[in-house]
Design a protein around this motif. Structure first.
Motif, short mmCIF file in Angstrom:
data_model
loop_
_atom_site.label_atom_id
_atom_site.label_comp_id
_atom_site.label_asym_id
_atom_site.label_seq_id
_atom_site.Cartn_x
_atom_site.Cartn_y
_atom_site.Cartn_z
N LEU A 55 6.27 3.66 -18.64
CA LEU A 55 5.49 2.68 -17.89
C LEU A 55 6.35 1.82 -16.98
O LEU A 55 5.84 1.18 -16.05
CB LEU A 55 4.68 1.80 -18.85
CG LEU A 55 3.58 2.52 -19.63
CD1 LEU A 55 2.82 1.53 -20.52
CD2 LEU A 55 2.60 3.22 -18.69
N ASP A 56 7.66 1.80 -17.23
CA ASP A 56 8.58 1.07 -16.35
C ASP A 56 8.87 1.83 -15.06
O ASP A 56 9.22 1.22 -14.04
CB ASP A 56 9.92 0.83 -17.04
CG ASP A 56 9.86 -0.24 -18.12
OD1 ASP A 56 8.96 -1.10 -18.06
OD2 ASP A 56 10.72 -0.19 -19.03
N THR A 74 15.60 1.89 -27.64
CA THR A 74 16.27 2.01 -26.34
C THR A 74 17.68 2.60 -26.45
O THR A 74 18.30 2.90 -25.43
CB THR A 74 16.35 0.64 -25.65
OG1 THR A 74 17.06 -0.27 -26.50
CG2 THR A 74 14.95 0.09 -25.39
N THR A 129 14.69 2.52 -19.50
CA THR A 129 13.48 2.57 -18.69
C THR A 129 12.41 3.37 -19.43
O THR A 129 12.63 4.54 -19.75
CB THR A 129 13.78 3.24 -17.33
OG1 THR A 129 14.89 2.58 -16.70
CG2 THR A 129 12.58 3.19 -16.42
N THR A 130 11.28 2.77 -19.72
CA THR A 130 10.19 3.48 -20.38
C THR A 130 9.33 4.20 -19.34
O THR A 130 9.46 3.97 -18.14
CB THR A 130 9.31 2.51 -21.18
OG1 THR A 130 8.62 1.64 -20.27
CG2 THR A 130 10.15 1.68 -22.15
N LYS A 182 7.93 0.84 -11.52
CA LYS A 182 8.46 -0.46 -11.07
C LYS A 182 9.92 -0.37 -10.64
O LYS A 182 10.45 -1.32 -10.06
CB LYS A 182 8.35 -1.48 -12.22
CG LYS A 182 6.96 -1.59 -12.84
CD LYS A 182 7.02 -2.42 -14.12
CE LYS A 182 5.75 -2.29 -14.93
NZ LYS A 182 5.86 -2.94 -16.26
N VAL A 183 10.58 0.75 -10.93
CA VAL A 183 12.01 0.87 -10.66
C VAL A 183 12.27 0.82 -9.16
O VAL A 183 11.68 1.59 -8.39
CB VAL A 183 12.56 2.19 -11.26
CG1 VAL A 183 13.97 2.45 -10.76
CG2 VAL A 183 12.53 2.13 -12.78
N ASP A 202 3.33 3.05 -24.17
CA ASP A 202 3.73 4.32 -23.59
C ASP A 202 2.96 5.48 -24.22
O ASP A 202 2.65 6.47 -23.54
CB ASP A 202 5.24 4.54 -23.77
CG ASP A 202 6.03 4.08 -22.55
OD1 ASP A 202 5.47 3.31 -21.74
OD2 ASP A 202 7.19 4.49 -22.40
N TYR A 234 18.98 4.39 -14.07
CA TYR A 234 17.72 4.15 -14.78
C TYR A 234 17.46 5.34 -15.69
O TYR A 234 17.31 6.47 -15.24
CB TYR A 234 16.59 3.93 -13.78
CG TYR A 234 16.77 2.65 -12.98
CD1 TYR A 234 16.32 1.43 -13.48
CD2 TYR A 234 17.42 2.66 -11.75
CE1 TYR A 234 16.51 0.26 -12.75
CE2 TYR A 234 17.61 1.50 -11.02
CZ TYR A 234 17.15 0.29 -11.53
OH TYR A 234 17.34 -0.87 -10.82
#
Length: 234
Positions: A43-44, A13, A40-41, A47-48, A127, A6
């Motif tokens: 804000l992501d 990206t 992966t941002t 959630k990872v 973001d 990640y």
């Protein structure tokens, strides 16, 4: 099985910029392990892997999930001992732990100051709404104010990295004739600056920049596959 990494990105990206994720990419390439980067941002990240960690890098290797770049490097060496070592023994682990602390106290603050506004500009709008107030709250200043201080930081930077320059007079890498994880730790910080900032940290003929150029060519030019923001280092 291909390892998943990640990897922190902004709106584009194809330009991952996290120094810690770059450490892991170089470590995976050093070990000769196949991996797939998962963009992966900011804000992501929560959630990872169902909220496994608060930051990236995080890797998934089959059923195993590991976070933190140093812990990942240790895991890779322990899990794949038949592959080239990242540490060359216990001494290399201790050296790399010291280099990590030195890098985070002497190099990262300069890169954060020099590149922080540009990092914000690299992010998507959602973001940015997270990153800008969060970072300004941490440092107690606007990003534009911090950017206004970067020439002062850049002027001081050669003094901060003198120990690295002294070492490179007698050997091409921390590991001697070939790199170890300690090299990738410092490489990650310089790659962070290279990708994010139009302001080079050092002149191109500086001994440390020659080391950085050598690192960019490692593992089939892995580091150079992402273009530089600066026109000085391609």
């Amino acid at each position: 099985m291909t390892i998943q990494l990640y990897d922190l990105v902004g709106e584009d990206t194809s330009r991952p910029f996290s120094p810690h994720c770059w450490k892991v990419k170089m470590a995976l390439a050093h070990k000769g392990l196949e991996f797939q980067s998962v963009p992966t941002t900011f804000l992501d990240v929560p959630k990872v892997e169902n909220g496994f960690g608060k930051t990236v890098p995080i890797i998934r290797d089959g059923d195993i999930v590991v976070s933190d770049s140093f812990k990942i490097a240790l895991y890779l060496d322990e899990t794949y001992p038949e592959k080239p070592s990242l540490f060359d023994g216990e001494g290399g682990k201790s050296l790399s732990k010291f280099v990590e602390s030195w890098c985070q106290t002497m190099i990262h603050p300069t890169v954060s100051t020099v590149a922080v506004e540009e990092i914000g500009n690299m992010l998507g709008s959602d973001d940015q709404e997270y990153f800008i107030p969060h970072r300004e709250g941490l440092i107690g200043k606007s990003l534009s104010t911090v950017t206004g201080e970067r020439e002062e930081w850049l002027a001081e930077f050669p003094n901060r990295i003198k120990p690295l320059g002294h070492m490179l007079r007698s050997q091409p890498f921390f590991g001697g004739e070939s790199p170890i994880f300690a090299d990738y730790i410092v490489f990650g910080a310089f790659q962070w600056a290279r990708i994010c900032s139009v302001k080079p940290l050092l002149p191109v003929d500086h001994l440390v920049m020659k080391w950085f150029e050598r690192c960019l060519e490692l593992h089939d030019g892995l580091g150079r596959k992402v273009g530089a923001a600066s026109l000085v280092v391609k």
